[in-house]
Design a protein around this motif. Structure first.
Motif, mmCIF file in Angstrom:
data_model
loop_
_atom_site.group_PDB
_atom_site.id
_atom_site.type_symbol
_atom_site.label_atom_id
_atom_site.label_comp_id
_atom_site.label_asym_id
_atom_site.label_seq_id
_atom_site.Cartn_x
_atom_site.Cartn_y
_atom_site.Cartn_z
ATOM 1 N N ALA A 1 0.837 -1.208 0.000
ATOM 2 C CA ALA A 1 0.000 0.000 0.000
ATOM 3 C C ALA A 1 0.867 1.251 0.000
ATOM 4 C CB ALA A 1 -0.928 0.002 1.209
ATOM 5 N N TRP A 2 1.945 1.227 0.783
ATOM 6 C CA TRP A 2 2.820 2.396 0.860
ATOM 7 C C TRP A 2 3.521 2.637 -0.478
ATOM 8 C CZ3 TRP A 2 2.537 6.358 3.752
ATOM 9 C CH2 TRP A 2 3.588 7.281 3.799
ATOM 10 N N VAL A 3 3.989 1.583 -1.098
ATOM 11 C CA VAL A 3 4.658 1.716 -2.396
ATOM 12 C C VAL A 3 3.680 2.259 -3.438
ATOM 13 C CG1 VAL A 3 5.732 0.427 -4.301
ATOM 14 C CG2 VAL A 3 6.462 0.025 -1.939
ATOM 15 N N ARG A 4 2.453 1.722 -3.466
ATOM 16 C CA ARG A 4 1.447 2.229 -4.409
ATOM 17 C C ARG A 4 1.191 3.712 -4.164
ATOM 18 N NH1 ARG A 4 -0.658 -3.016 -3.772
ATOM 19 N NH2 ARG A 4 -2.052 -2.420 -2.074
ATOM 20 N N HIS A 5 1.146 4.101 -2.899
ATOM 21 C CA HIS A 5 0.938 5.514 -2.544
ATOM 22 C C HIS A 5 2.089 6.375 -3.058
ATOM 23 C CE1 HIS A 5 0.465 9.139 -0.159
ATOM 24 N NE2 HIS A 5 1.611 8.887 0.446
ATOM 25 N N ILE A 6 3.312 5.950 -2.774
ATOM 26 C CA ILE A 6 4.496 6.710 -3.198
ATOM 27 C C ILE A 6 4.566 6.829 -4.719
ATOM 28 C CG2 ILE A 6 7.030 6.619 -3.310
ATOM 29 C CD1 ILE A 6 6.959 5.484 -0.463
ATOM 30 N N GLY B 1 2.117 6.924 -6.704
ATOM 31 C CA GLY B 1 0.968 7.645 -7.224
ATOM 32 C C GLY B 1 -0.078 6.766 -7.893
ATOM 33 N N GLU B 2 -0.059 5.484 -7.584
ATOM 34 C CA GLU B 2 -1.044 4.574 -8.162
ATOM 35 C C GLU B 2 -2.405 4.787 -7.506
ATOM 36 O OE1 GLU B 2 0.152 0.465 -8.159
ATOM 37 O OE2 GLU B 2 2.210 0.973 -8.737
ATOM 38 N N ARG B 3 -3.427 4.367 -8.202
ATOM 39 C CA ARG B 3 -4.786 4.424 -7.657
ATOM 40 C C ARG B 3 -4.871 3.463 -6.478
ATOM 41 N NH1 ARG B 3 -10.103 5.260 -8.053
ATOM 42 N NH2 ARG B 3 -11.596 3.714 -8.680
ATOM 43 N N LEU B 4 -5.438 3.941 -5.377
ATOM 44 C CA LEU B 4 -5.540 3.143 -4.162
ATOM 45 C C LEU B 4 -6.979 2.712 -3.923
ATOM 46 C CD1 LEU B 4 -3.355 5.328 -1.748
ATOM 47 C CD2 LEU B 4 -2.637 3.313 -3.027
ATOM 48 N N SER B 5 -7.141 1.489 -3.456
ATOM 49 C CA SER B 5 -8.465 1.019 -3.044
ATOM 50 C C SER B 5 -8.882 1.801 -1.798
ATOM 51 C CB SER B 5 -8.406 -0.474 -2.730
ATOM 52 O OG SER B 5 -7.642 -0.692 -1.553
ATOM 53 N N ASP B 6 -10.138 1.696 -1.424
ATOM 54 C CA ASP B 6 -10.605 2.357 -0.203
ATOM 55 C C ASP B 6 -9.807 1.883 1.010
ATOM 56 O OD1 ASP B 6 -12.514 3.744 -1.659
ATOM 57 O OD2 ASP B 6 -14.166 2.420 -1.093
ATOM 58 N N PHE B 7 -9.569 0.571 1.077
ATOM 59 C CA PHE B 7 -8.791 0.026 2.193
ATOM 60 C C PHE B 7 -7.375 0.602 2.190
ATOM 61 C CE2 PHE B 7 -5.768 -3.071 3.902
ATOM 62 C CZ PHE B 7 -6.219 -3.139 5.209
ATOM 63 N N ASP B 8 -6.732 0.622 1.011
ATOM 64 C CA ASP B 8 -5.376 1.180 0.924
ATOM 65 C C ASP B 8 -5.360 2.638 1.346
ATOM 66 O OD1 ASP B 8 -4.202 -1.166 0.099
ATOM 67 O OD2 ASP B 8 -4.047 -0.601 -2.012
ATOM 68 N N GLN B 9 -6.391 3.389 0.996
ATOM 69 C CA GLN B 9 -6.459 4.800 1.390
ATOM 70 C C GLN B 9 -6.503 4.936 2.903
ATOM 71 O OE1 GLN B 9 -9.592 6.936 -0.669
ATOM 72 N NE2 GLN B 9 -9.021 5.995 -2.620
ATOM 73 N N ARG B 10 -7.309 4.099 3.554
ATOM 74 C CA ARG B 10 -7.376 4.141 5.021
ATOM 75 C C ARG B 10 -6.044 3.715 5.627
ATOM 76 N NH1 ARG B 10 -12.236 1.712 3.758
ATOM 77 N NH2 ARG B 10 -11.626 -0.317 4.612
#
Length: 138
Positions: A21-26, A28-37
């Motif tokens: 989740a952190w790598v996807r965030h860094i 700039g990938e689209r995050l699921s609702d769970f990943d956003q939380r």
């Protein structure tokens, strides 16, 4: 912040959820609702996320970063679902006094205490005790 070193359900697969989740965030990938939380919780812990981003596992803290962030995420989920019933009211009361993040951290510490007691005794977590401890904070 309480110091909890036990590891409940913190397998490498669980840790990978945080890392991914952190790598996807860094990136700039689209995050699921769970990943956003999850990312929102992780952003409260820059001392942990710098290590997660660099190697996915290591951290110099005496605390288990995955346990701390996992407990914080659990508090967020509990409040959203009001489970155990009534927890949302405790959160709202604490948030009025201390702010949203600080209230979550206070609740996280109480949850970690209850989990540690459960781990040490070999029993299921006592959520009535959890609610009683929260009540004392309000």
């Amino acid at each position: 912040m309480s110091c909890v070193s036990f590891q409940i359900g913190m397998s490498m697969a669980h840790r990978k959820v945080f890392y991914d989740a952190w790598v996807r965030h860094i990136e700039g990938e689209r995050l699921s609702d769970f990943d956003q939380r999850l990312v929102k919780v992780m952003q409260c812990y820059p001392e942990f996320t710098q290590h997660i981003a660099s190697d996915g596992v290591q951290c110099q803290s005496t605390q288990n970063p995955y346990m701390v962030m996992g407990a914080h995420l659990e508090v967020v989920e509990q409040v959203a679902q009001d489970r155990p019933e009534g927890i949302r009211l405790f959160y709202q009361s604490l948030a009025l006094k201390a702010g949203d993040i600080q209230a979550q951290i206070m609740m996280r510490d109480i949850l970690l205490t209850v989990l540690a007691q459960s781990y040490q005794s070999g029993d299921v977590p006592d959520y009535s005790e959890y609610l009683q401890m929260l009540k004392k904070c309000c």
